[in-house]
Design a protein around this motif. Sequence first.
Motif, PDB file in Angstrom:
ATOM      1  N   PHE A 134       2.175   1.204  -5.634  1.00  0.00           N
ATOM      2  CA  PHE A 134       1.675   2.213  -4.705  1.00  0.00           C
ATOM      3  C   PHE A 134       0.153   2.111  -4.722  1.00  0.00           C
ATOM      4  O   PHE A 134      -0.473   2.368  -5.747  1.00  0.00           O
ATOM      5  CB  PHE A 134       2.103   3.610  -5.144  1.00  0.00           C
ATOM      6  CG  PHE A 134       3.589   3.839  -5.111  1.00  0.00           C
ATOM      7  CD1 PHE A 134       4.186   4.415  -4.004  1.00  0.00           C
ATOM      8  CD2 PHE A 134       4.382   3.481  -6.190  1.00  0.00           C
ATOM      9  CE1 PHE A 134       5.559   4.629  -3.972  1.00  0.00           C
ATOM     10  CE2 PHE A 134       5.757   3.695  -6.168  1.00  0.00           C
ATOM     11  CZ  PHE A 134       6.344   4.276  -5.053  1.00  0.00           C
ATOM     12  N   HIS A 135      -0.447   1.720  -3.586  1.00  0.00           N
ATOM     13  CA  HIS A 135      -1.897   1.566  -3.479  1.00  0.00           C
ATOM     14  C   HIS A 135      -2.438   2.702  -2.618  1.00  0.00           C
ATOM     15  O   HIS A 135      -2.189   2.742  -1.408  1.00  0.00           O
ATOM     16  CB  HIS A 135      -2.251   0.207  -2.867  1.00  0.00           C
ATOM     17  CG  HIS A 135      -1.847  -0.939  -3.737  1.00  0.00           C
ATOM     18  ND1 HIS A 135      -2.663  -1.452  -4.711  1.00  0.00           N
ATOM     19  CD2 HIS A 135      -0.685  -1.649  -3.805  1.00  0.00           C
ATOM     20  CE1 HIS A 135      -2.041  -2.448  -5.329  1.00  0.00           C
ATOM     21  NE2 HIS A 135      -0.843  -2.583  -4.801  1.00  0.00           N
ATOM     22  N   ILE A 136      -3.159   3.626  -3.251  1.00  0.00           N
ATOM     23  CA  ILE A 136      -3.754   4.764  -2.550  1.00  0.00           C
ATOM     24  C   ILE A 136      -5.108   4.314  -2.037  1.00  0.00           C
ATOM     25  O   ILE A 136      -6.018   4.005  -2.820  1.00  0.00           O
ATOM     26  CB  ILE A 136      -3.892   5.971  -3.496  1.00  0.00           C
ATOM     27  CG1 ILE A 136      -2.519   6.333  -4.084  1.00  0.00           C
ATOM     28  CG2 ILE A 136      -4.517   7.157  -2.768  1.00  0.00           C
ATOM     29  CD1 ILE A 136      -2.575   7.216  -5.304  1.00  0.00           C
ATOM     30  N   LEU A 137      -5.251   4.275  -0.720  1.00  0.00           N
ATOM     31  CA  LEU A 137      -6.463   3.745  -0.095  1.00  0.00           C
ATOM     32  C   LEU A 137      -7.531   4.840   0.041  1.00  0.00           C
ATOM     33  O   LEU A 137      -7.229   6.026  -0.106  1.00  0.00           O
ATOM     34  CB  LEU A 137      -6.099   3.147   1.252  1.00  0.00           C
ATOM     35  CG  LEU A 137      -5.021   2.040   1.171  1.00  0.00           C
ATOM     36  CD1 LEU A 137      -4.677   1.523   2.548  1.00  0.00           C
ATOM     37  CD2 LEU A 137      -5.473   0.914   0.264  1.00  0.00           C
ATOM     38  N   PRO A 138      -8.794   4.451   0.323  1.00  0.00           N
ATOM     39  CA  PRO A 138      -9.873   5.439   0.390  1.00  0.00           C
ATOM     40  C   PRO A 138      -9.616   6.582   1.394  1.00  0.00           C
ATOM     41  O   PRO A 138     -10.086   7.691   1.189  1.00  0.00           O
ATOM     42  CB  PRO A 138     -11.094   4.615   0.807  1.00  0.00           C
ATOM     43  CG  PRO A 138     -10.804   3.240   0.307  1.00  0.00           C
ATOM     44  CD  PRO A 138      -9.306   3.081   0.457  1.00  0.00           C
ATOM     45  N   GLY A 150      -0.940  -7.912 -10.733  1.00  0.00           N
ATOM     46  CA  GLY A 150      -1.834  -6.770 -10.599  1.00  0.00           C
ATOM     47  C   GLY A 150      -2.833  -7.017  -9.490  1.00  0.00           C
ATOM     48  O   GLY A 150      -3.000  -8.142  -9.018  1.00  0.00           O
ATOM     49  N   ARG A 151      -3.520  -5.967  -9.092  1.00  0.00           N
ATOM     50  CA  ARG A 151      -4.433  -6.078  -7.949  1.00  0.00           C
ATOM     51  C   ARG A 151      -5.628  -6.985  -8.221  1.00  0.00           C
ATOM     52  O   ARG A 151      -6.303  -7.419  -7.297  1.00  0.00           O
ATOM     53  CB  ARG A 151      -4.896  -4.697  -7.506  1.00  0.00           C
ATOM     54  CG  ARG A 151      -5.753  -3.986  -8.522  1.00  0.00           C
ATOM     55  CD  ARG A 151      -6.113  -2.597  -8.077  1.00  0.00           C
ATOM     56  NE  ARG A 151      -6.969  -1.960  -9.071  1.00  0.00           N
ATOM     57  CZ  ARG A 151      -7.535  -0.815  -8.913  1.00  0.00           C
ATOM     58  NH1 ARG A 151      -7.362  -0.148  -7.797  1.00  0.00           N
ATOM     59  NH2 ARG A 151      -8.296  -0.297  -9.845  1.00  0.00           N
ATOM     60  N   GLN A 152      -5.903  -7.298  -9.480  1.00  0.00           N
ATOM     61  CA  GLN A 152      -7.032  -8.177  -9.803  1.00  0.00           C
ATOM     62  C   GLN A 152      -6.706  -9.645  -9.554  1.00  0.00           C
ATOM     63  O   GLN A 152      -7.597 -10.474  -9.498  1.00  0.00           O
ATOM     64  CB  GLN A 152      -7.445  -8.029 -11.290  1.00  0.00           C
ATOM     65  CG  GLN A 152      -7.722  -6.630 -11.722  1.00  0.00           C
ATOM     66  CD  GLN A 152      -6.476  -5.918 -12.221  1.00  0.00           C
ATOM     67  OE1 GLN A 152      -5.349  -6.271 -11.896  1.00  0.00           O
ATOM     68  NE2 GLN A 152      -6.680  -4.883 -13.006  1.00  0.00           N
ATOM     69  N   ARG A 153      -5.430  -9.972  -9.429  1.00  0.00           N
ATOM     70  CA  ARG A 153      -5.009 -11.366  -9.269  1.00  0.00           C
ATOM     71  C   ARG A 153      -5.023 -11.776  -7.801  1.00  0.00           C
ATOM     72  O   ARG A 153      -4.553 -11.038  -6.933  1.00  0.00           O
ATOM     73  CB  ARG A 153      -3.597 -11.551  -9.827  1.00  0.00           C
ATOM     74  CG  ARG A 153      -3.440 -11.296 -11.314  1.00  0.00           C
ATOM     75  CD  ARG A 153      -3.897 -12.470 -12.167  1.00  0.00           C
ATOM     76  NE  ARG A 153      -3.217 -13.695 -11.870  1.00  0.00           N
ATOM     77  CZ  ARG A 153      -2.087 -14.100 -12.444  1.00  0.00           C
ATOM     78  NH1 ARG A 153      -1.514 -13.366 -13.370  1.00  0.00           N
ATOM     79  NH2 ARG A 153      -1.534 -15.237 -12.099  1.00  0.00           N
ATOM     80  N   PRO A 157      -1.315  -9.174  -2.683  1.00  0.00           N
ATOM     81  CA  PRO A 157      -1.812  -8.921  -1.324  1.00  0.00           C
ATOM     82  C   PRO A 157      -2.984  -7.935  -1.267  1.00  0.00           C
ATOM     83  O   PRO A 157      -3.721  -7.923  -0.287  1.00  0.00           O
ATOM     84  CB  PRO A 157      -0.598  -8.337  -0.595  1.00  0.00           C
ATOM     85  CG  PRO A 157       0.586  -8.788  -1.373  1.00  0.00           C
ATOM     86  CD  PRO A 157       0.128  -8.906  -2.798  1.00  0.00           C
ATOM     87  N   MET A 158      -3.185  -7.134  -2.294  1.00  0.00           N
ATOM     88  CA  MET A 158      -4.280  -6.162  -2.298  1.00  0.00           C
ATOM     89  C   MET A 158      -5.531  -6.669  -3.009  1.00  0.00           C
ATOM     90  O   MET A 158      -6.517  -5.950  -3.121  1.00  0.00           O
ATOM     91  CB  MET A 158      -3.808  -4.861  -2.962  1.00  0.00           C
ATOM     92  CG  MET A 158      -2.725  -4.146  -2.192  1.00  0.00           C
ATOM     93  SD  MET A 158      -3.242  -3.625  -0.545  1.00  0.00           S
ATOM     94  CE  MET A 158      -4.378  -2.325  -0.955  1.00  0.00           C
ATOM     95  N   HIS A 159      -5.512  -7.917  -3.445  1.00  0.00           N
ATOM     96  CA  HIS A 159      -6.631  -8.456  -4.217  1.00  0.00           C
ATOM     97  C   HIS A 159      -7.951  -8.392  -3.452  1.00  0.00           C
ATOM     98  O   HIS A 159      -8.969  -7.976  -4.001  1.00  0.00           O
ATOM     99  CB  HIS A 159      -6.339  -9.899  -4.643  1.00  0.00           C
ATOM    100  CG  HIS A 159      -7.499 -10.538  -5.340  1.00  0.00           C
ATOM    101  ND1 HIS A 159      -7.874 -10.185  -6.605  1.00  0.00           N
ATOM    102  CD2 HIS A 159      -8.380 -11.491  -4.923  1.00  0.00           C
ATOM    103  CE1 HIS A 159      -8.934 -10.895  -6.957  1.00  0.00           C
ATOM    104  NE2 HIS A 159      -9.254 -11.691  -5.956  1.00  0.00           N
TER     105      HIS A 159
END
Length: 179
Positions: A134-138, A150-153, A157-159
């Motif tokens: 779950f990616h909560i955007l600004p 993870g998002r750092q990789r 897709p959210m990297h």
Amino acid sequence: MKKLFRFLGLVVLVAALPVLSIYASSVKEIFNQKDDFFVDTDKERSFAFMLSNYSDQGVMITYHKIGETWALNDIGPYSEGGGGQCCVSIPRWHEGMTLPLTLTISTDTNEFEERNVNAKVDKFTDEDNGLLQFHILPDYSVRVLISSYGRQRPENPMHQLHETLKKDNEAYRKENPDF
């Protein structure tokens, strides 16, 4: 006398076998039952999940499923957390799939604002494994996807968004060293 006790012991054991057999089969049934909370069904899949917050406020996220409400977790500003927690069951993917969520956002005045969100779920198949993310955007919209990374990789897709917002995160942490 010893022969009498051996005989009585044998009689008790023989008499007890049917009872023990029933007990053993009921124990076997109990431990072999499938719990839909953790097991995939024709209609749902279960995933461990993680949360990522790209906003500048702390957020609690709640998932609403028919007849159930799941408080997933609280997550601080610009944070990633809750990784590997188990489990959330969601419907198998279908075109236009969304998940009904409530975001409880902490404000600067220690009050809370609730926002109901229908979060679009990125396409996934039965072969896709990984964490339900779950990616909560600004803007407090939520992107939901399945990924083993993870998002750092770079494979996540959210990297790219993570890298773009990293500067905001670093600035926030400089302004809030106790965070």
